[in-house]
Each structure stands twice: as C-alpha cells, then as structure tokens.
Design a protein around this motif. Structure first.
Motif, mmCIF file in Angstrom:
data_model
loop_
_atom_site.group_PDB
_atom_site.id
_atom_site.type_symbol
_atom_site.label_atom_id
_atom_site.label_comp_id
_atom_site.label_asym_id
_atom_site.label_seq_id
_atom_site.Cartn_x
_atom_site.Cartn_y
_atom_site.Cartn_z
ATOM 1 N N LYS A 6 0.829 -1.212 0.000
ATOM 2 C CA LYS A 6 0.000 0.000 0.000
ATOM 3 C C LYS A 6 0.856 1.251 0.000
ATOM 4 C CE LYS A 6 -4.038 -1.981 2.253
ATOM 5 N NZ LYS A 6 -4.903 -1.949 3.433
ATOM 6 N N LEU A 7 1.924 1.245 0.790
ATOM 7 C CA LEU A 7 2.835 2.381 0.839
ATOM 8 C C LEU A 7 3.494 2.590 -0.523
ATOM 9 C CD1 LEU A 7 4.144 4.562 2.583
ATOM 10 C CD2 LEU A 7 5.877 2.892 3.230
ATOM 11 N N PHE A 8 3.923 1.510 -1.150
ATOM 12 C CA PHE A 8 4.527 1.583 -2.476
ATOM 13 C C PHE A 8 3.527 2.130 -3.486
ATOM 14 C CE2 PHE A 8 5.389 -0.332 -6.639
ATOM 15 C CZ PHE A 8 6.642 0.222 -6.895
ATOM 16 N N GLN A 9 2.274 1.641 -3.427
ATOM 17 C CA GLN A 9 1.252 2.106 -4.364
ATOM 18 C C GLN A 9 0.959 3.594 -4.166
ATOM 19 O OE1 GLN A 9 -0.099 0.262 -6.965
ATOM 20 N NE2 GLN A 9 -0.716 2.318 -7.560
ATOM 21 N N ALA A 10 0.944 4.062 -2.915
ATOM 22 C CA ALA A 10 0.729 5.490 -2.657
ATOM 23 C C ALA A 10 1.856 6.311 -3.263
ATOM 24 C CB ALA A 10 0.627 5.739 -1.153
ATOM 25 N N SER A 11 3.095 5.822 -3.200
ATOM 26 C CA SER A 11 4.239 6.530 -3.800
ATOM 27 C C SER A 11 4.118 6.573 -5.314
ATOM 28 C CB SER A 11 5.556 5.844 -3.407
ATOM 29 O OG SER A 11 5.754 5.914 -2.035
ATOM 30 N N VAL A 12 3.724 5.464 -5.922
ATOM 31 C CA VAL A 12 3.543 5.412 -7.371
ATOM 32 C C VAL A 12 2.454 6.395 -7.795
ATOM 33 C CG1 VAL A 12 2.727 3.955 -9.277
ATOM 34 C CG2 VAL A 12 4.405 3.065 -7.639
ATOM 35 N N ALA A 14 1.435 9.133 -6.264
ATOM 36 C CA ALA A 14 1.919 10.507 -6.102
ATOM 37 C C ALA A 14 2.866 10.876 -7.231
ATOM 38 C CB ALA A 14 2.613 10.667 -4.751
ATOM 39 N N THR A 15 3.726 9.960 -7.630
ATOM 40 C CA THR A 15 4.660 10.223 -8.737
ATOM 41 C C THR A 15 3.898 10.467 -10.032
ATOM 42 O OG1 THR A 15 6.330 8.840 -7.667
ATOM 43 C CG2 THR A 15 6.625 9.287 -10.019
ATOM 44 N N LYS A 16 2.844 9.694 -10.284
ATOM 45 C CA LYS A 16 2.021 9.896 -11.480
ATOM 46 C C LYS A 16 1.384 11.282 -11.485
ATOM 47 C CE LYS A 16 0.764 5.062 -12.279
ATOM 48 N NZ LYS A 16 -0.346 4.090 -12.228
ATOM 49 N N ARG A 17 0.918 11.750 -10.309
ATOM 50 C CA ARG A 17 0.301 13.078 -10.237
ATOM 51 C C ARG A 17 1.328 14.171 -10.516
ATOM 52 N NH1 ARG A 17 -2.552 10.503 -5.979
ATOM 53 N NH2 ARG A 17 -1.169 11.384 -4.417
ATOM 54 N N VAL A 18 2.559 14.003 -10.057
ATOM 55 C CA VAL A 18 3.611 14.994 -10.307
ATOM 56 C C VAL A 18 3.928 15.043 -11.790
ATOM 57 C CG1 VAL A 18 6.054 15.494 -9.965
ATOM 58 C CG2 VAL A 18 4.636 14.914 -8.009
ATOM 59 N N ILE A 19 4.072 13.870 -12.411
ATOM 60 C CA ILE A 19 4.403 13.803 -13.837
ATOM 61 C C ILE A 19 3.295 14.410 -14.680
ATOM 62 C CG2 ILE A 19 4.752 12.206 -15.764
ATOM 63 C CD1 ILE A 19 6.274 10.400 -13.741
ATOM 64 N N SER A 20 2.041 14.216 -14.282
ATOM 65 C CA SER A 20 0.916 14.762 -15.043
ATOM 66 C C SER A 20 0.756 16.264 -14.829
ATOM 67 C CB SER A 20 -0.379 14.042 -14.671
ATOM 68 O OG SER A 20 -0.778 14.414 -13.360
ATOM 69 N N GLY A 21 1.502 16.824 -13.874
ATOM 70 C CA GLY A 21 1.446 18.265 -13.633
ATOM 71 C C GLY A 21 0.316 18.697 -12.732
ATOM 72 N N ASN A 22 -0.399 17.773 -12.140
ATOM 73 C CA ASN A 22 -1.519 18.105 -11.280
ATOM 74 C C ASN A 22 -1.032 18.227 -9.836
ATOM 75 O OD1 ASN A 22 -3.983 18.613 -10.239
ATOM 76 N ND2 ASN A 22 -4.950 16.717 -10.941
ATOM 77 N N ASP A 24 -1.966 20.275 -7.477
ATOM 78 C CA ASP A 24 -2.994 20.509 -6.455
ATOM 79 C C ASP A 24 -3.388 19.222 -5.744
ATOM 80 O OD1 ASP A 24 -3.035 23.209 -6.922
ATOM 81 O OD2 ASP A 24 -4.725 23.112 -8.329
ATOM 82 N N ASP A 25 -3.319 18.097 -6.474
ATOM 83 C CA ASP A 25 -3.668 16.814 -5.866
ATOM 84 C C ASP A 25 -2.664 16.389 -4.803
ATOM 85 O OD1 ASP A 25 -5.912 16.595 -7.386
ATOM 86 O OD2 ASP A 25 -5.015 15.250 -8.870
ATOM 87 N N LEU A 26 -1.469 16.983 -4.820
ATOM 88 C CA LEU A 26 -0.443 16.609 -3.851
ATOM 89 C C LEU A 26 -0.591 17.348 -2.531
ATOM 90 C CD1 LEU A 26 2.701 16.462 -6.139
ATOM 91 C CD2 LEU A 26 1.372 14.563 -5.209
ATOM 92 N N MET A 27 -1.337 18.441 -2.522
ATOM 93 C CA MET A 27 -1.506 19.217 -1.302
ATOM 94 C C MET A 27 -2.555 18.556 -0.415
ATOM 95 S SD MET A 27 0.668 21.568 -1.545
ATOM 96 C CE MET A 27 0.198 22.532 -0.148
ATOM 97 N N PRO A 28 -2.226 18.336 0.837
ATOM 98 C CA PRO A 28 -3.223 17.731 1.726
ATOM 99 C C PRO A 28 -4.303 18.752 2.073
ATOM 100 C CG PRO A 28 -1.305 18.370 2.985
ATOM 101 C CD PRO A 28 -0.977 18.626 1.535
ATOM 102 N N PRO A 29 -5.487 18.290 2.427
ATOM 103 C CA PRO A 29 -6.509 19.232 2.879
ATOM 104 C C PRO A 29 -6.054 19.871 4.190
ATOM 105 C CG PRO A 29 -7.230 16.963 3.209
ATOM 106 C CD PRO A 29 -5.937 16.905 2.455
ATOM 107 N N PHE A 105 -7.421 -1.082 12.892
ATOM 108 C CA PHE A 105 -7.969 -1.170 11.550
ATOM 109 C C PHE A 105 -6.838 -1.456 10.578
ATOM 110 C CE2 PHE A 105 -7.508 3.151 13.064
ATOM 111 C CZ PHE A 105 -6.640 3.718 12.143
ATOM 112 N N ASP A 106 -7.201 -1.993 9.428
ATOM 113 C CA ASP A 106 -6.205 -2.318 8.406
ATOM 114 C C ASP A 106 -5.708 -1.050 7.736
ATOM 115 O OD1 ASP A 106 -6.371 -5.045 8.838
ATOM 116 O OD2 ASP A 106 -8.004 -5.300 7.391
ATOM 117 N N GLY A 107 -4.526 -1.149 7.192
ATOM 118 C CA GLY A 107 -3.954 -0.012 6.494
ATOM 119 C C GLY A 107 -3.330 0.969 7.455
ATOM 120 N N PHE A 108 -3.022 2.133 6.951
ATOM 121 C CA PHE A 108 -2.457 3.167 7.795
ATOM 122 C C PHE A 108 -3.002 4.503 7.354
ATOM 123 C CE2 PHE A 108 0.198 3.620 4.180
ATOM 124 C CZ PHE A 108 0.856 4.836 4.265
#
Length: 165
Positions: A6-12, A14-22, A24-29, A105-108
């Motif tokens: 799950k941690l690896f998938q979250a990193s992947v 985030a990297t896709k969002r950076v490459i796509s130029g989006n 705003d999706d990287l900023m937390p609420p 609970f499962d996950g983090f």
C-alpha cells in the motif's frame, strides 16, 4: 494488500500526479478527520473498557446523539466505582477506571503532511489521558509492540474545547 505494498502504491500514485502536472492533488486538505461521530455505525469502531473486566464495578457507555440543529456528537459516559465484586478471581482491592479506545484497523493513515492532532471535546472539568498508538516500524527480535504517545487533556466544564497537541 500488505502495508508495504500500500505504501509503495501510494508513492507510485503521487509520482504519477507529479508527472501529469496536477500539483494541487499533492496538497493535503487543511484538516483531516480520523474519527467523526456522525452516525451510529461509528460506534462499531470503538472498544469500551472498565475495571469490570477485573472485578471492579465501574461501567462505560458510548452513544451518538443529534442536537436540535442536526449536529451529531459521540457521548462517552462512565460510572466510576472504587468498589470491587466480593469474591472476585482477581486480587484487587479497589477499582475506578473506564475508557474507550478505537479498534485496530487495516492499512495506515498517512499524517506526514500534518503537525498537529486536535480533538474537539466537551467535558466535565476533569483531566483525562489521551493515548495514540503508532506502528513501530523498527522492531527488535521478539518485540512487536507499537509506540505509544500520551498526553493529559484537561477538558473545561460545559463548553466545547479543542485540545491540540
């Protein structure tokens, strides 16, 4: 799915969002709710406990209530007793505690982007202990305990109070 996966998938992702130029999706609420007492289903996420598990006579309850303006709240209440059940199999002389904790609970929950935890509370003017457990990522052989972080929380009587740490 394992936590590492799950941690690896979250990193992947985030990297896709950076490459796509989006970016705003990287900023937390600005705020992220971990628990919100907005429905009766929320009750299933909590475990109530008291000294009654050891022969004491204290008890605890948790209810979800709705105010006149439609706002829901979780109401924790307890009945503290220093007395113990006569003939208890536990060798205790007095009791006197009750509390609640979230179930595992499962996950983090990724809170790396935040520096404060806040709790909105309404209390009775007494001091309580808040404990937060975090997974211990560096375990030595034979040690599988989580890290725990504790703080005393004084809750003024009668009004809503936001405790931050």
């Amino acid at each position: 799915m394992s936590r590492l996966r799950k941690l690896f998938q979250a990193s992947v992702d985030a990297t896709k969002r950076v490459i796509s130029g989006n970016l705003d999706d990287l900023m937390p609420p600005p705020e992220r709710y971990i628990f919100s007492f907005n429905s009766k289903q929320e009750l299933s996420k909590w475990h109530l406990y008291s000294d009654s598990e050891f022969g004491g006579l204290s008890s605890a309850s948790l209810q979800i209530t709705e105010s006149e303006n439609g706002v829901t709240s979780g109401i924790f209440s307890g009945n503290l007793s220093l007395d113990v059940t006569e003939g208890s199999k536990w060798n205790i002389r007095r009791g006197g505690f009750c509390g609640m904790r979230s179930k595992k609970f499962d996950g983090f929950i990724d809170l790396d982007s935040y520096d404060t935890i806040a709790m909105k509370l309404k209390g009775d003017g007494r001091c309580y202990i808040s404990t937060i457990y975090t997974e211990n990522w560096v375990n030595s052989p034979g040690q599988m305990e989580d890290n725990s972080w504790q703080a005393f929380v004084y809750v003024p009587k009668g009004n809503w109070f936001i405790a931050k740490d």
